[in-house]
Motif scaffolding. Structure first.
Motif, PDB file in Angstrom:
ATOM      1  N   PRO A  16       0.816  -1.211   0.000  1.00 33.11           N
ATOM      2  CA  PRO A  16       0.000   0.000   0.000  1.00 33.11           C
ATOM      3  C   PRO A  16       0.855   1.269   0.000  1.00 33.11           C
ATOM      4  O   PRO A  16       1.876   1.337   0.689  1.00 33.11           O
ATOM      5  N   ILE A  17       0.432   2.228  -0.769  1.00 35.45           N
ATOM      6  CA  ILE A  17       0.977   3.582  -0.701  1.00 35.45           C
ATOM      7  C   ILE A  17      -0.195   4.515  -0.413  1.00 35.45           C
ATOM      8  O   ILE A  17      -1.233   4.440  -1.073  1.00 35.45           O
ATOM      9  N   VAL A  18      -0.035   5.345   0.590  1.00 32.96           N
ATOM     10  CA  VAL A  18      -1.094   6.254   1.013  1.00 32.96           C
ATOM     11  C   VAL A  18      -0.618   7.691   0.810  1.00 32.96           C
ATOM     12  O   VAL A  18       0.437   8.076   1.333  1.00 32.96           O
ATOM     13  N   ALA A 165      -0.142  -0.301  10.109  1.00 36.58           N
ATOM     14  CA  ALA A 165       0.942   0.583  10.553  1.00 36.58           C
ATOM     15  C   ALA A 165       1.788   0.998   9.361  1.00 36.58           C
ATOM     16  O   ALA A 165       2.234   0.142   8.581  1.00 36.58           O
ATOM     17  N   GLY A 166       2.000   2.297   9.207  1.00 32.94           N
ATOM     18  CA  GLY A 166       2.885   2.775   8.161  1.00 32.94           C
ATOM     19  C   GLY A 166       4.331   2.429   8.484  1.00 32.94           C
ATOM     20  O   GLY A 166       4.738   2.422   9.652  1.00 32.94           O
ATOM     21  N   ASP A 167       5.111   2.135   7.457  1.00 38.21           N
ATOM     22  CA  ASP A 167       6.520   1.812   7.658  1.00 38.21           C
ATOM     23  C   ASP A 167       7.416   3.029   7.583  1.00 38.21           C
ATOM     24  O   ASP A 167       8.374   3.142   8.334  1.00 38.21           O
ATOM     25  N   THR A 168       7.114   3.933   6.665  1.00 38.36           N
ATOM     26  CA  THR A 168       7.963   5.117   6.551  1.00 38.36           C
ATOM     27  C   THR A 168       7.254   6.223   5.785  1.00 38.36           C
ATOM     28  O   THR A 168       6.369   5.962   4.965  1.00 38.36           O
ATOM     29  N   LYS A 193       9.440  -8.664   5.010  1.00 37.46           N
ATOM     30  CA  LYS A 193       8.239  -9.098   5.741  1.00 37.46           C
ATOM     31  C   LYS A 193       7.017  -9.359   4.867  1.00 37.46           C
ATOM     32  O   LYS A 193       5.956  -9.678   5.386  1.00 37.46           O
ATOM     33  N   GLY A 194       7.167  -9.231   3.548  1.00 36.18           N
ATOM     34  CA  GLY A 194       6.066  -9.570   2.659  1.00 36.18           C
ATOM     35  C   GLY A 194       5.211  -8.404   2.220  1.00 36.18           C
ATOM     36  O   GLY A 194       4.502  -8.494   1.228  1.00 36.18           O
ATOM     37  N   PHE A 195       5.267  -7.316   2.972  1.00 38.14           N
ATOM     38  CA  PHE A 195       4.560  -6.113   2.538  1.00 38.14           C
ATOM     39  C   PHE A 195       5.191  -4.906   3.206  1.00 38.14           C
ATOM     40  O   PHE A 195       5.959  -5.022   4.159  1.00 38.14           O
ATOM     41  N   ALA A 196       4.866  -3.720   2.692  1.00 38.50           N
ATOM     42  CA  ALA A 196       5.357  -2.472   3.269  1.00 38.50           C
ATOM     43  C   ALA A 196       4.332  -1.387   2.989  1.00 38.50           C
ATOM     44  O   ALA A 196       3.639  -1.429   1.975  1.00 38.50           O
ATOM     45  N   VAL A 197       4.238  -0.435   3.907  1.00 37.58           N
ATOM     46  CA  VAL A 197       3.254   0.644   3.781  1.00 37.58           C
ATOM     47  C   VAL A 197       3.989   1.984   3.749  1.00 37.58           C
ATOM     48  O   VAL A 197       4.653   2.362   4.714  1.00 37.58           O
ATOM     49  N   GLY A 198       3.870   2.695   2.644  1.00 37.28           N
ATOM     50  CA  GLY A 198       4.501   4.001   2.509  1.00 37.28           C
ATOM     51  C   GLY A 198       3.475   5.117   2.623  1.00 37.28           C
ATOM     52  O   GLY A 198       2.375   5.012   2.091  1.00 37.28           O
ATOM     53  N   ILE A 199       3.853   6.185   3.332  1.00 32.18           N
ATOM     54  CA  ILE A 199       2.961   7.317   3.566  1.00 32.18           C
ATOM     55  C   ILE A 199       3.578   8.578   2.953  1.00 32.18           C
ATOM     56  O   ILE A 199       4.756   8.875   3.188  1.00 32.18           O
ATOM     57  N   GLY A 200       2.778   9.309   2.203  1.00 30.08           N
ATOM     58  CA  GLY A 200       3.245  10.570   1.638  1.00 30.08           C
ATOM     59  C   GLY A 200       2.144  11.611   1.652  1.00 30.08           C
ATOM     60  O   GLY A 200       1.031  11.360   2.120  1.00 30.08           O
ATOM     61  N   SER A 201       2.452  12.795   1.153  1.00 27.57           N
ATOM     62  CA  SER A 201       1.485  13.890   1.085  1.00 27.57           C
ATOM     63  C   SER A 201       1.315  14.334  -0.363  1.00 27.57           C
ATOM     64  O   SER A 201       2.186  14.101  -1.202  1.00 27.57           O
ATOM     65  N   ALA A 202       0.197  14.999  -0.622  1.00 28.75           N
ATOM     66  CA  ALA A 202      -0.182  15.330  -1.997  1.00 28.75           C
ATOM     67  C   ALA A 202       0.565  16.546  -2.539  1.00 28.75           C
ATOM     68  O   ALA A 202      -0.033  17.457  -3.121  1.00 28.75           O
ATOM     69  N   PHE A 203       1.891  16.547  -2.366  1.00 33.04           N
ATOM     70  CA  PHE A 203       2.714  17.561  -3.026  1.00 33.04           C
ATOM     71  C   PHE A 203       2.861  17.169  -4.497  1.00 33.04           C
ATOM     72  O   PHE A 203       2.879  15.984  -4.836  1.00 33.04           O
ATOM     73  N   ASP A 204       3.004  18.164  -5.353  1.00 34.07           N
ATOM     74  CA  ASP A 204       3.142  17.872  -6.785  1.00 34.07           C
ATOM     75  C   ASP A 204       4.297  16.909  -7.049  1.00 34.07           C
ATOM     76  O   ASP A 204       4.164  15.961  -7.828  1.00 34.07           O
ATOM     77  N   LEU A 205       5.437  17.158  -6.405  1.00 30.17           N
ATOM     78  CA  LEU A 205       6.617  16.318  -6.634  1.00 30.17           C
ATOM     79  C   LEU A 205       6.366  14.886  -6.183  1.00 30.17           C
ATOM     80  O   LEU A 205       6.742  13.928  -6.877  1.00 30.17           O
ATOM     81  N   THR A 206       5.720  14.725  -5.032  1.00 32.66           N
ATOM     82  CA  THR A 206       5.411  13.379  -4.530  1.00 32.66           C
ATOM     83  C   THR A 206       4.485  12.648  -5.483  1.00 32.66           C
ATOM     84  O   THR A 206       4.710  11.479  -5.825  1.00 32.66           O
ATOM     85  N   VAL A 207       3.424  13.326  -5.910  1.00 32.26           N
ATOM     86  CA  VAL A 207       2.446  12.707  -6.810  1.00 32.26           C
ATOM     87  C   VAL A 207       3.114  12.278  -8.113  1.00 32.26           C
ATOM     88  O   VAL A 207       2.908  11.152  -8.593  1.00 32.26           O
ATOM     89  N   ASP A 208       3.933  13.149  -8.693  1.00 33.95           N
ATOM     90  CA  ASP A 208       4.597  12.826  -9.958  1.00 33.95           C
ATOM     91  C   ASP A 208       5.575  11.666  -9.791  1.00 33.95           C
ATOM     92  O   ASP A 208       5.631  10.755 -10.631  1.00 33.95           O
ATOM     93  N   THR A 209       6.347  11.692  -8.690  1.00 31.60           N
ATOM     94  CA  THR A 209       7.355  10.655  -8.460  1.00 31.60           C
ATOM     95  C   THR A 209       6.703   9.300  -8.206  1.00 31.60           C
ATOM     96  O   THR A 209       7.114   8.278  -8.779  1.00 31.60           O
TER      97      THR A 209
END
Length: 237
Positions: A16-18, A165-168, A193-209
């Protein structure tokens, strides 16, 4: 390298990426919904504008969504998550009123995600009524993983709340190279561990990357999934 990853694609199934902070910036929200693949989970800020309209647009494009709830951080109110923040000093009734306000801002969300909240999530007396309310409503809880002192996992188990739980945080540094490095770290976590959860914010750079990275990740056999796919369900566990 891609060749080195080919042998372990089978276990990189759950990723998951949030991306949170939607509805704060109208143009940023529109871009996030338009560009991010449907498998990316979107988090909406209750203080945002036109939130129901954006929620409908996100759901129409296939995104799972979560509602972000402002919880008290350390150094509050100098560091302020916004109006109707749930605080340690407030009574349980006051906090539940603010929680219900946030939850009433839109519909069709899978669960709740903290916005800040390092102090609140470490205080059992404050956190317990909050988590119990989520249990009564059948909502999942996503802890962004930013505070090692969070009691969310134990309280979620107690109240029958599906927990993630988010990982990073992938974009604490707003630099494309730094974001890609964080995504690489998540890949290593997923291998372990078979899965990872990444958390980010809706910045233009984050969305594009993230948008371009997901395309490449799929070619390597990595499956991006909504958060509900990796939630720990106390009823089953």
């Amino acid at each position: 390298s891609i060749s080195a990853l080919s042998g372990i694609c089978a276990i990189l199934r759950f990723w998951p990426i949030v991306i949170g902070g939607l509805a704060v910036s109208q143009t940023g929200t529109q871009a996030a919904i338009a560009k991010l693949p449907a498998e990316v989970t979107l988090g909406f800020a209750p203080q945002g504008n036109s939130i129901s309209r954006w929620m409908q647009a996100a759901r129409q494009r296939g995104h799972e969504i979560v509602m972000q709830v402002p919880l008290e951080p350390f150094d509050y109110p100098n560091v302020n998550p916004g109006r109707n923040t749930l605080t340690v000093a407030a009574t349980p009734d006051e906090n539940l009123k603010n929680l219900r306000w946030a939850l009433s801002r839109m519909t069709n969300y899978t669960g709740v995600m903290n916005y800040m909240g390092a102090r609140f999530s470490a205080d059992a007396a404050a956190m317990a009524p909050f988590m119990a309310e989520l249990g009564r409503r059948g909502l999942a809880y996503l802890d962004d993983g930013s505070s090692a002192r969070s009691l969310a996992s134990d309280l979620a188990l107690k109240d029958g709340v599906p927990f993630i739980a988010g990982d990073t945080s992938i974009d604490a540094v707003q630099d494309r190279g730094a974001i890609l490095k964080k995504l690489d770290e998540l890949e290593a976590t997923a291998r372990a561990k078979g899965f990872a959860v990444g958390i980010g914010s809706a910045f233009d750079l984050t969305v594009d990357t993230v948008s371009s990275w997901v395309i490449e990740a799929k070619k390597r056999g990595i499956e991006i999934v909504p958060i509900s796919a990796v939630a720990v369900d106390p009823e089953k566990g």
